[in-house]
Design an enzyme around this catalytic site. Structure first.
Site, short mmCIF file in Angstrom:
data_model
loop_
_atom_site.label_atom_id
_atom_site.label_comp_id
_atom_site.label_asym_id
_atom_site.label_seq_id
_atom_site.Cartn_x
_atom_site.Cartn_y
_atom_site.Cartn_z
N GLU A 1 -2.69 7.58 -4.85
CA GLU A 1 -3.05 6.97 -6.14
C GLU A 1 -4.53 7.10 -6.46
O GLU A 1 -4.93 6.97 -7.63
CB GLU A 1 -2.66 5.48 -6.14
CG GLU A 1 -3.49 4.62 -5.17
CD GLU A 1 -3.09 3.16 -5.18
OE1 GLU A 1 -1.89 2.87 -5.07
OE2 GLU A 1 -3.99 2.30 -5.28
N HIS B 1 -1.04 -0.10 -9.61
CA HIS B 1 -1.71 -1.05 -8.70
C HIS B 1 -2.23 -2.27 -9.48
O HIS B 1 -3.41 -2.60 -9.41
CB HIS B 1 -2.84 -0.36 -7.94
CG HIS B 1 -3.14 -1.01 -6.62
ND1 HIS B 1 -3.45 -0.30 -5.49
CD2 HIS B 1 -3.20 -2.31 -6.25
CE1 HIS B 1 -3.68 -1.13 -4.49
NE2 HIS B 1 -3.53 -2.36 -4.94
N ASP C 1 4.22 -0.26 -7.13
CA ASP C 1 2.94 -0.62 -7.73
C ASP C 1 1.82 0.17 -7.07
O ASP C 1 0.69 0.14 -7.52
CB ASP C 1 2.69 -2.13 -7.57
CG ASP C 1 1.43 -2.58 -8.29
OD1 ASP C 1 1.28 -2.26 -9.49
OD2 ASP C 1 0.57 -3.23 -7.65
N ARG D 1 0.87 -1.18 0.00
CA ARG D 1 0.00 0.00 0.00
C ARG D 1 0.90 1.23 0.00
O ARG D 1 1.92 1.27 0.72
CB ARG D 1 -0.92 0.04 1.23
CG ARG D 1 -2.10 -0.91 1.16
CD ARG D 1 -3.13 -0.50 0.10
NE ARG D 1 -4.28 -1.40 0.05
CZ ARG D 1 -4.39 -2.46 -0.73
NH1 ARG D 1 -3.39 -2.81 -1.53
NH2 ARG D 1 -5.49 -3.20 -0.71
P1 NAI Z 1 -1.29 -11.24 5.04
O1 NAI Z 1 -2.33 -10.78 5.99
O2 NAI Z 1 -1.24 -12.69 4.66
O3 NAI Z 1 0.17 -10.83 5.57
C1 NAI Z 1 0.45 -9.59 6.12
C2 NAI Z 1 1.62 -9.76 7.08
O4 NAI Z 1 1.97 -8.47 7.59
C3 NAI Z 1 1.29 -10.64 8.29
O5 NAI Z 1 2.27 -11.65 8.45
C4 NAI Z 1 1.28 -9.67 9.45
O6 NAI Z 1 1.73 -10.26 10.67
C5 NAI Z 1 2.27 -8.63 8.95
N1 NAI Z 1 2.16 -7.37 9.68
C6 NAI Z 1 1.05 -6.80 10.23
N2 NAI Z 1 1.38 -5.66 10.85
C7 NAI Z 1 2.73 -5.51 10.70
C8 NAI Z 1 3.64 -4.54 11.15
N3 NAI Z 1 3.26 -3.49 11.90
N4 NAI Z 1 4.93 -4.70 10.80
C9 NAI Z 1 5.35 -5.77 10.08
N5 NAI Z 1 4.51 -6.74 9.64
C10 NAI Z 1 3.21 -6.60 9.95
O7 NAI Z 1 -1.47 -10.33 3.75
P2 NAI Z 1 -1.02 -10.64 2.26
O8 NAI Z 1 -2.10 -11.36 1.54
O9 NAI Z 1 0.35 -11.20 2.26
O10 NAI Z 1 -0.99 -9.15 1.65
C11 NAI Z 1 -0.06 -8.18 2.09
C12 NAI Z 1 -0.49 -6.83 1.58
O11 NAI Z 1 -0.36 -6.81 0.15
C13 NAI Z 1 -1.97 -6.49 1.82
O12 NAI Z 1 -2.14 -5.90 3.10
C14 NAI Z 1 -2.28 -5.51 0.73
O13 NAI Z 1 -2.09 -4.21 1.23
C15 NAI Z 1 -1.23 -5.80 -0.35
N6 NAI Z 1 -1.82 -6.26 -1.60
C16 NAI Z 1 -1.51 -5.58 -2.75
C17 NAI Z 1 -2.03 -5.99 -3.96
C18 NAI Z 1 -1.68 -5.30 -5.25
O14 NAI Z 1 -2.34 -5.53 -6.26
N7 NAI Z 1 -0.65 -4.47 -5.27
C19 NAI Z 1 -2.97 -7.12 -4.03
C20 NAI Z 1 -3.18 -7.79 -2.77
C21 NAI Z 1 -2.64 -7.36 -1.60
#
Ligand code: NAI
Length: 344
Positions: A259, A291, A254, A230
């Protein structure tokens, strides 16, 4: 169920039309985004389907509720654009927690390879029969250290891809996963050691601007920053300063803090007013995509399948604890979701 589908793009429709076939869900596709100016379009609908840049603030939520809307189906994983507290007791909010973590992780690597090996520039050069290699020197990823911040679904897959390239992987997560086989370090250590840093954690109050001037000061000179998570994770002004003084060697973005008004739209005939983004795009060592990390056939099909499933479960009154967001009502001891799998 009548569903108002906002911010529709041509690639959204086929998957959704296929997955609602045989259900009682009817979709009206609107190209406009949901926001304070467009919320009245939701009149007569039971639910709205929104994406990452729709505005779902308290005012919009209250108007949706007054219009009789009872469910918000996010066709994405992140829900930082929804005021979930304002939804509590009024509108149920569902999301798609995972649709293809591979899509995002692979895009992160694609961006890293592009910015490092300058394939974007080489493509343009050879189309112009310019076969010079000057300025196209990259570095071997093999043997370099990558710092993965956030080791959930996407971060772990990205770490695996990096291992395949022979990179040393360091990881930081607020909640480290002991079964991941990753080498966890504290954030300052990761910032200090990594040649490449890739962000894969959600945007929260805590993570907003986690990459700021102070964090950049701790990084290795020439570090490559990759952000497919993000935009708000990075203080863009600090990033620009880091690039200008060559502390940051390259950036792959990305996502971008502001955005909302630009990404997913064709602004090629306009004078873009966002000087910060224009400055970033003007730099030869910055690559910006709109994105699009999620955009694979597999991901689009999974998004439609899960969203339709969420809506059907909502209609039947069935709980869906993995896809309904937690509203952070702060009633910790009496949390209904923990007890009944539904917040309200
Ligand atoms: P997820 O929920 O599986 O993993 C997120 C990880 O971040 C977890 O392991 C969590 O413990 C960790 N986390 C939470 N707070 C934290 C902090 N303060 N410091 C360090 N780590 C922390 O999520 P997933 O599916 O891996 O997605 C990650 C991110 O990718 C999403 O939150 C979303 O913003 C982004 N995303 C972007 C997309 C795109 O098209 N560019 C598409 C899908 C997701």
């Amino acid at each position: 169920m009548k569903l108002a589908f906002f911010d529709t793009k041509p690639y959204d429709k086929p998957g959704f039309d296929e997955h609602i076939a045989g259900t009682d869900i009817e979709i009206k596709y609107f190209e406009t985004r949901l926001g304070e100016d467009t919320v009245q379009l939701a009149k007569g609908f039971d639910g709205v389907c929104v994406f990452v840049n729709d505005t779902v603030n308290e005012k919009v939520i209250n108007e949706l509720y007054d219009l009789g809307v009872r469910v918000i189906a996010l066709r994405c994983a992140g829900f930082n654009n929804v005021d979930t507290k304002a939804c509590f007791g009024k509108l149920h909010v569902f999301r798609v927690p995972a649709y293809s973590p591979y899509a995002v992780a692979e895009h992160a690597m694609a961006l890293l390879l592009t910015v490092n090996r300058h394939t974007n520039k080489a493509y343009i050069r050879t189309r112009d029969f310019n076969f010079s290699l000057s300025g196209l020197t990259g570095f071997d990823l093999h043997g370099k250290t990558v710092g993965v911040i956030g080791t959930g679904k996407i971060g772990r897959i990205f770490a695996g891809i990096c291992k395949g390239f022979g990179m040393r992987v360091l990881a930081y997560d607020k909640f480290p996963n002991p079964d991941s086989g990753l080498d966890y370090v504290e954030l300052p250590e990761l910032l200090r050691q990594a040649d490449v840093i890739s962000l894969h954690c959600p945007l929260t109050d805590e993570t907003r601007h986690m990459i700021d001037a102070d964090a950049i000061a701790q990084m290795k000179p020439g570090v490559v920053l990759v952000n497919t998570s993000r935009g708000g994770l990075v203080d863009t002004e600090a990033l620009i300063e880091g690039l200008k003084c060559h502390k940051i060697g390259a950036a792959c973005l990305d996502v971008y803090e502001e955005e909302g008004d630009l990404f997913y739209e064709d602004c090629s005939e306009e004078i873009v007013a966002d000087d910060t983004l224009v400055r970033l795009i003007s730099m030869p060592n910055v690559i910006v995509t709109s994105h699009q990390a999620f955009l694979t056939k597999e991901a689009l099909s999974n998004i439609a399948a899960t969203t339709v499933d969420n809506l059907l479960k909502f209609e039947r009154g069935e709980p869906s604890p993995d896809t309904e967001v937690c509203y952070h009502c702060e009633r910790k001891e009496t949390c209904r979701k923990t007890r009944d799998q539904k917040c309200f």
